[in-house]
Design a protein around this motif. Structure first.
Motif, mmCIF file in Angstrom:
data_model
loop_
_atom_site.group_PDB
_atom_site.id
_atom_site.type_symbol
_atom_site.label_atom_id
_atom_site.label_comp_id
_atom_site.label_asym_id
_atom_site.label_seq_id
_atom_site.Cartn_x
_atom_site.Cartn_y
_atom_site.Cartn_z
ATOM 1 N N GLU A 83 0.834 -1.211 0.000
ATOM 2 C CA GLU A 83 0.000 0.000 0.000
ATOM 3 C C GLU A 83 0.866 1.256 0.000
ATOM 4 O OE1 GLU A 83 -3.622 0.448 0.255
ATOM 5 O OE2 GLU A 83 -3.250 -1.468 -0.741
ATOM 6 N N ARG A 84 2.025 1.137 0.663
ATOM 7 C CA ARG A 84 2.897 2.299 0.830
ATOM 8 C C ARG A 84 3.771 2.524 -0.418
ATOM 9 N NH1 ARG A 84 2.408 6.700 3.469
ATOM 10 N NH2 ARG A 84 4.382 7.758 3.521
ATOM 11 N N CYS A 85 4.120 1.443 -1.096
ATOM 12 C CA CYS A 85 4.983 1.542 -2.290
ATOM 13 C C CYS A 85 4.240 2.282 -3.384
ATOM 14 C CB CYS A 85 5.350 0.138 -2.769
ATOM 15 S SG CYS A 85 6.188 0.131 -4.370
ATOM 16 N N THR A 86 4.926 3.284 -3.980
ATOM 17 C CA THR A 86 4.295 4.045 -5.065
ATOM 18 C C THR A 86 4.812 3.612 -6.436
ATOM 19 O OG1 THR A 86 5.964 5.789 -5.033
ATOM 20 C CG2 THR A 86 4.104 6.069 -3.535
ATOM 21 N N ASP A 87 5.633 2.572 -6.490
ATOM 22 C CA ASP A 87 6.250 2.139 -7.746
ATOM 23 C C ASP A 87 7.136 3.225 -8.350
ATOM 24 O OD1 ASP A 87 5.105 -0.611 -8.391
ATOM 25 O OD2 ASP A 87 3.275 0.528 -8.030
ATOM 26 N N CYS A 88 7.826 4.003 -7.500
ATOM 27 C CA CYS A 88 8.657 5.073 -8.073
ATOM 28 C C CYS A 88 9.913 4.498 -8.706
ATOM 29 C CB CYS A 88 8.986 6.144 -7.038
ATOM 30 S SG CYS A 88 10.189 5.703 -5.779
ATOM 31 N N GLY A 89 10.564 3.563 -8.026
ATOM 32 C CA GLY A 89 11.756 2.945 -8.611
ATOM 33 C C GLY A 89 13.070 3.384 -7.995
ATOM 34 N N ALA A 90 13.021 4.230 -6.961
ATOM 35 C CA ALA A 90 14.268 4.719 -6.352
ATOM 36 C C ALA A 90 15.122 3.585 -5.777
ATOM 37 C CB ALA A 90 13.953 5.736 -5.252
ATOM 38 N N GLU A 108 5.820 -1.314 -13.081
ATOM 39 C CA GLU A 108 5.630 -1.638 -11.658
ATOM 40 C C GLU A 108 6.929 -2.189 -11.086
ATOM 41 O OE1 GLU A 108 2.322 -4.308 -11.648
ATOM 42 O OE2 GLU A 108 0.870 -2.671 -11.909
ATOM 43 N N VAL A 125 16.454 3.857 1.860
ATOM 44 C CA VAL A 125 16.509 4.510 0.545
ATOM 45 C C VAL A 125 15.106 4.697 -0.027
ATOM 46 C CG1 VAL A 125 17.243 4.157 -1.864
ATOM 47 C CG2 VAL A 125 18.864 3.783 -0.003
ATOM 48 N N PRO A 127 11.804 6.119 -0.656
ATOM 49 C CA PRO A 127 11.266 7.415 -0.194
ATOM 50 C C PRO A 127 9.999 7.319 0.669
ATOM 51 C CG PRO A 127 12.066 7.610 -2.449
ATOM 52 C CD PRO A 127 12.093 6.130 -2.108
ATOM 53 N N PRO A 128 8.998 6.518 0.295
ATOM 54 C CA PRO A 128 7.826 6.432 1.196
ATOM 55 C C PRO A 128 8.013 5.404 2.313
ATOM 56 C CG PRO A 128 7.328 5.347 -0.885
ATOM 57 C CD PRO A 128 8.738 5.867 -1.004
ATOM 58 N N ARG A 129 9.218 4.831 2.415
ATOM 59 C CA ARG A 129 9.548 3.859 3.476
ATOM 60 C C ARG A 129 8.579 2.676 3.479
ATOM 61 N NH1 ARG A 129 13.469 7.006 6.353
ATOM 62 N NH2 ARG A 129 14.552 7.698 4.477
ATOM 63 N N GLY B 271 4.019 11.617 1.969
ATOM 64 C CA GLY B 271 5.251 12.129 2.562
ATOM 65 C C GLY B 271 6.395 11.184 2.249
ATOM 66 N N VAL B 272 7.511 11.726 1.775
ATOM 67 C CA VAL B 272 8.650 10.877 1.426
ATOM 68 C C VAL B 272 9.927 11.414 2.070
ATOM 69 C CG1 VAL B 272 7.710 9.954 -0.734
ATOM 70 C CG2 VAL B 272 8.981 12.100 -0.775
ATOM 71 N N SER B 273 10.890 10.501 2.269
ATOM 72 C CA SER B 273 12.152 10.846 2.923
ATOM 73 C C SER B 273 13.289 10.468 1.992
ATOM 74 C CB SER B 273 12.293 10.040 4.211
ATOM 75 O OG SER B 273 11.149 10.193 5.025
ATOM 76 N N PRO B 350 14.377 5.495 -11.777
ATOM 77 C CA PRO B 350 13.461 6.643 -11.752
ATOM 78 C C PRO B 350 13.049 7.026 -10.325
ATOM 79 C CG PRO B 350 12.268 4.649 -12.341
ATOM 80 C CD PRO B 350 13.660 4.227 -11.998
ATOM 81 N N SER B 353 6.824 8.084 -10.203
ATOM 82 C CA SER B 353 6.105 6.838 -10.474
ATOM 83 C C SER B 353 5.295 6.943 -11.759
ATOM 84 C CB SER B 353 5.175 6.495 -9.313
ATOM 85 O OG SER B 353 4.325 5.426 -9.681
ATOM 86 N N VAL B 355 3.607 4.473 -12.973
ATOM 87 C CA VAL B 355 2.373 3.732 -12.707
ATOM 88 C C VAL B 355 1.298 4.683 -12.182
ATOM 89 C CG1 VAL B 355 1.339 1.945 -11.246
ATOM 90 C CG2 VAL B 355 3.611 1.597 -12.214
ATOM 91 N N ARG B 356 1.701 5.521 -11.234
ATOM 92 C CA ARG B 356 0.712 6.426 -10.656
ATOM 93 C C ARG B 356 0.405 7.599 -11.592
ATOM 94 N NH1 ARG B 356 0.525 5.969 -4.191
ATOM 95 N NH2 ARG B 356 0.665 3.780 -4.735
#
Lengths: 135, 405
Positions: A83-90, A108, A125, A127-129, B271-273, B350, B353, B355-356
Motif C-alpha cells: 500500500e505504501r509503495c508508489t512504484d517510483c523505482g528509487a 511496476e 533509501v 522514499p515512502p519507506r 510524505g517521502v524521505s 526513476p 512513479s 504507474v501512478r
C-alpha cells in the motif's frame, strides 16, 4: 541439491561456539554468510545461505535449534508494504541482487523475496519507506 | 479546423466528448497524423506523480477560547509558519521534525516532516498541535496543546509555489569516491547510476510545451482533488534550448497550484524521505488539454523518444554551478534501464512513479467523460520564451562592513 536462506539468532552463551562449522561438517553442507552482526544486547545475528541435500538442511537446522539457536526462514524478514509503495523505482539501483526490479512494460516495481539477501540497503533509501526488515 | 473551449465543454456536458490519455495519444497521432487526430480527439489528459518539494498547506485552525495569536506552532513536532494572522498557519513540505538529527550522522534518515503532516491530515488522522504566544490584550492565551483534525479546520488548502517541472535533470555521480545522497535519491559513485524524474510523455507541461492551454485559472487534478493554477511556478524559465518539436531539453516551465486539502486522497499525497537529503512530498498532478487544433494534437502526441533530458553531475558540477551536461538522453532510453554516459554503460533508476502518473491521467479521463471536470480557458497565459521573467543565480554581495547601497 537445495538452497535455503535462513536467519540465525545466537544467544550470548553460544557466541564463542563453532556452531556453523560443526553443522556444515556434520551434515555435509556448503554455506555462504550473507550477513553477520552482534546486536546491542549481545545476541549474534547471521543471515546464512545453506546448500546441500534437502533432508540434510532440515537436519542441520534442527540440530542448531537443539543447540539453542533461534532459526527463521529469510523470506519473512524483508517485507514490502504494498500500500505504501508508489512504484517510483528509487530502490532499483541500490538493490545488489535485483530482488527489486521494474517491469519494462507495466513500470511496476516487483519484489522477489527469493532473490533478497536481507542486506537492508533499500529500507532507508525507499522514499515512502515501504520496505522494512525484521529479524 | 479548430475547436473552442465552449464547444469542448458542451460535449463534456452532453457526454459526447472523446478523451484519451497522453500515453494513448502517442499512437493515435502516429497513426492518424495530427490533423485527423485533432478532428477525432477533444481532450488529452496528463499525469505525473513525483517529489515536489515546493509544496505546503495553509490551515486556519479556528479561534480557541480564550483567543490566541499564535507565535510559534508545531504540528507533530514539525515547525509550522505562524507569521500571519492569529490562527493561520503554513506547513511546508520539506520542514523536518524539530528534533530530527538531520545529517549529523550522515546520511540522515529524515523520517518525518511537513509532507508527512500533510499526508496525515489528508488521511483524516489526528495531528498534535503545540503553540505558544506572547499574549496580547485581545489574544490573552499563551499556550496550546491539542489534537487537530482536518474536519475541524475552517480552511485547509494546499498552496504550492512550484509543481510539475517541465522536464528535469538526469543525475549522475562522476567525481565523488562514494555514493552521494541527493534529492534525486542515492546516486552511485563511478557513474554507477543515472537517476531521473519525469513522467515523460505523460507529463503535463511536456504535452503543452508553449503553455497554450495551461495558465492562470486552469483547472487541474491536484492530490486527488480539483484545483487550479494560480501563477507560474517559481523558477519558471521557458527560454532554454528546445527540440525541433518545441519540447524543452531541460527544466523549464513550472506551475503554482492550489486545491482544497479536504478533497484530496492520501494515495496522491505521500510524505517521502530522501536519505541524506530531507523530506519531500510525492504529489499527483494532472491536466486536461483541450485539443483545439492540429498543433495541439501534434504536441500531445509527443513520445518518450522525442523528449530528452540533460545528464548532470551531482557530485561536483551541480552543487558548484560548474561544468556542462554530459549530453542529453531520451526518456525512451532512460526507461530501457540503461544509458551510456561518457562511453560507459550506466543503469537508470526513476524517482517519479509512471504507474501512478498513468493512474492519474486515467482518473482525470474518467472525470472528463463523466462530466465532472470542465475545462477552463486561462485568464492569463504563463510567460513564454518571448516574455520570460528570467532565471538568475543569487547575486551574492558579501556583507563585510555596515550598510548596503
Amino acid at each position: 541439491m537445495a538452497e535455503s536462506r535462513i536467519v540465525l539468532h545466537f544467544p550470548k552463551k553460544l557466541l564463542d561456539q563453532p556452531v556453523i562449522s560443526t553443522a556444515v561438517e556434520r551434515y555435509k553442507l556448503s554455506f555462504n554468510i550473507l550477513r553477520a552482526d552482534i546486536t546491542q544486547d549481545q545476541e549474534g545475528l547471521m543471515v546464512l545461505g545453506l546448500e546441500g541435500e534437502p533432508k540434510s538442511i532440515d537436519d542441520a537446522v534442527e540440530w542448531m535449534r537443539e543447540q539453542g539457536v533461534r532459526v527463521q526462514p529469510l523470506e519473512k524478514d524483508v517485507t514490502r508494504d504494498d500500500e505504501r509503495c508508489t512504484d517510483c523505482g528509487a530502490c532499483i539501483v541500490v538493490c545488489p541482487t535485483n530482488a527489486l526490479a521494474m517491469d519494462a512494460q507495466s513500470r511496476e516495481v516487483s519484489f522477489s523475496a527469493d532473490k533478497c539477501v536481507a542486506c537492508g540497503i533499500c529500507v532507508p533509501v525507499c522514499p515512502p519507506r515501504a520496505m522494512s526488515i525484521h529479524f | 479546423m479548430s475547436k473552442t473551449y465552449e464547444e469542448i465543454n458542451a460535449k463534456i456536458r452532453s457526454g459526447d466528448v472523446v478523451v484519451v490519455t497522453a500515453e494513448e495519444m502517442v499512437d493515435i497521432v502516429a497513426d492518424l497524423g495530427p490533423k485527423e487526430a485533432a478532428a477525432k480527439i477533444d481532450v488529452v489528459t496528463t499525469g505525473t506523480f513525483g517529489p515536489m518539494c515546493s509544496s505546503g498547506a495553509f490551515l486556519n485552525i479556528g479561534h480557541s477560547t480564550p483567543r490566541m495569536k499564535i507565535g510559534k506552532a508545531w504540528l507533530n513536532d514539525v515547525p509550522a509558519y505562524a507569521g500571519l494572522a492569529a490562527v493561520d498557519l503554513y506547513i511546508g513540505a520539506t520542514e523536518p521534525t524539530e528534533d530530527d538529527p538531520l545529517n549529523r550522522e550522515h546520511p540522515g534518515e529524515f523520517k518525518y516532516g511537513g509532507a508527512h503532516v500533510i499526508e496525515d491530515l489528508v488521511a483524516g488522522k489526528d495531528v498534535r498541535l503545540r503553540a505558544d504566544a506572547y499574549g496580547t490584550d485581545c489574544y490573552p492565551r499563551k499556550e496550546l496543546d491539542s489534537w487537530l483534525n482536518i474536519r475541524d479546520l475552517n480552511e485547509a488548502y494546499m498552496l504550492n509555489p512550484r509543481n510539475a517541472y517541465q522536464n528535469y535533470n538526469v543525475a549522475v555521480n562522476k567525481f565523488a569516491d562514494r555514493d552521494i545522497y541527493t534529492y534525486m535519491g542515492v546516486v552511485k559513485k563511478g557513474l554507477g547510476s543515472a537517476n531521473y524524474c519525469s513522467a515523460g510523455q505523460l507529463s503535463p507541461l511536456l504535452n503543452d510545451p508553449y503553455y497554450r492551454t495551461i495558465g492562470i485559472g486552469s483547472r487541474i487534478f491536484l492530490g486527488g482533488a480539483q484545483g487550479f493554477v494560480y501563477w507560474q511556478g517559481t523558477q519558471h524559465e521557458p527560454t532554454g534550448a528546445r527540440t525541433e518539436g518545441g519540447v524543452p531539453k531541460g527544466g523549464a516551465g513550472t506551475l503554482g497550484t492550489v486545491a482544497d486539502l479536504k478533497q484530496m486522497d492520501p494515495r496522491y499525497v505521500v510524505g517521502v524521505s530522501f536519505l541524506g537529503y530531507g523530506v519531500s512530498l510525492a504529489l499527483g498532478l494532472g491536466t486536461a488539454i483541450p485539443v483545439l487544433d492540429e498543433e495541439i494534437a501534434a504536441c500531445t502526441g509527443v513520445s518518450d523518444a522525442d523528449i530528452v533530458a540533460p545528464i548532470i553531475d551531482y557530485s561536483h558540477n551541480y552543487g558548484l554551478n560548474e561544468g556542462k551536461p554530459f549530453g542529453h538522453v531520451s526518456y525512451a532510453d532512460l526507461k530501457s534501464g540503461e544509458i551510456e554516459v561518457e562511453g560507459q554503460k550506466v543503469p537508470t533508476t526513476p524517482l517519479s512513479s509512471y504507474v501512478r502518473a498513468r493512474e492519474i491521467a486515467g482518473e482525470l479521463k474518467d472525470w472528463v467523460q463523466a462530466g465532472k471536470f470542465q475545462l477552463v480557458e486561462p485568464i492569463q497565459s504563463l510567460p513564454g520564451p518571448d516574455n520570460s521573467p528570467g532565471f538568475k543565480l543569487f547575486n551574492n554581495r558579501p556583507v563585510e562592513e555596515e550598510g548596503g547601497e
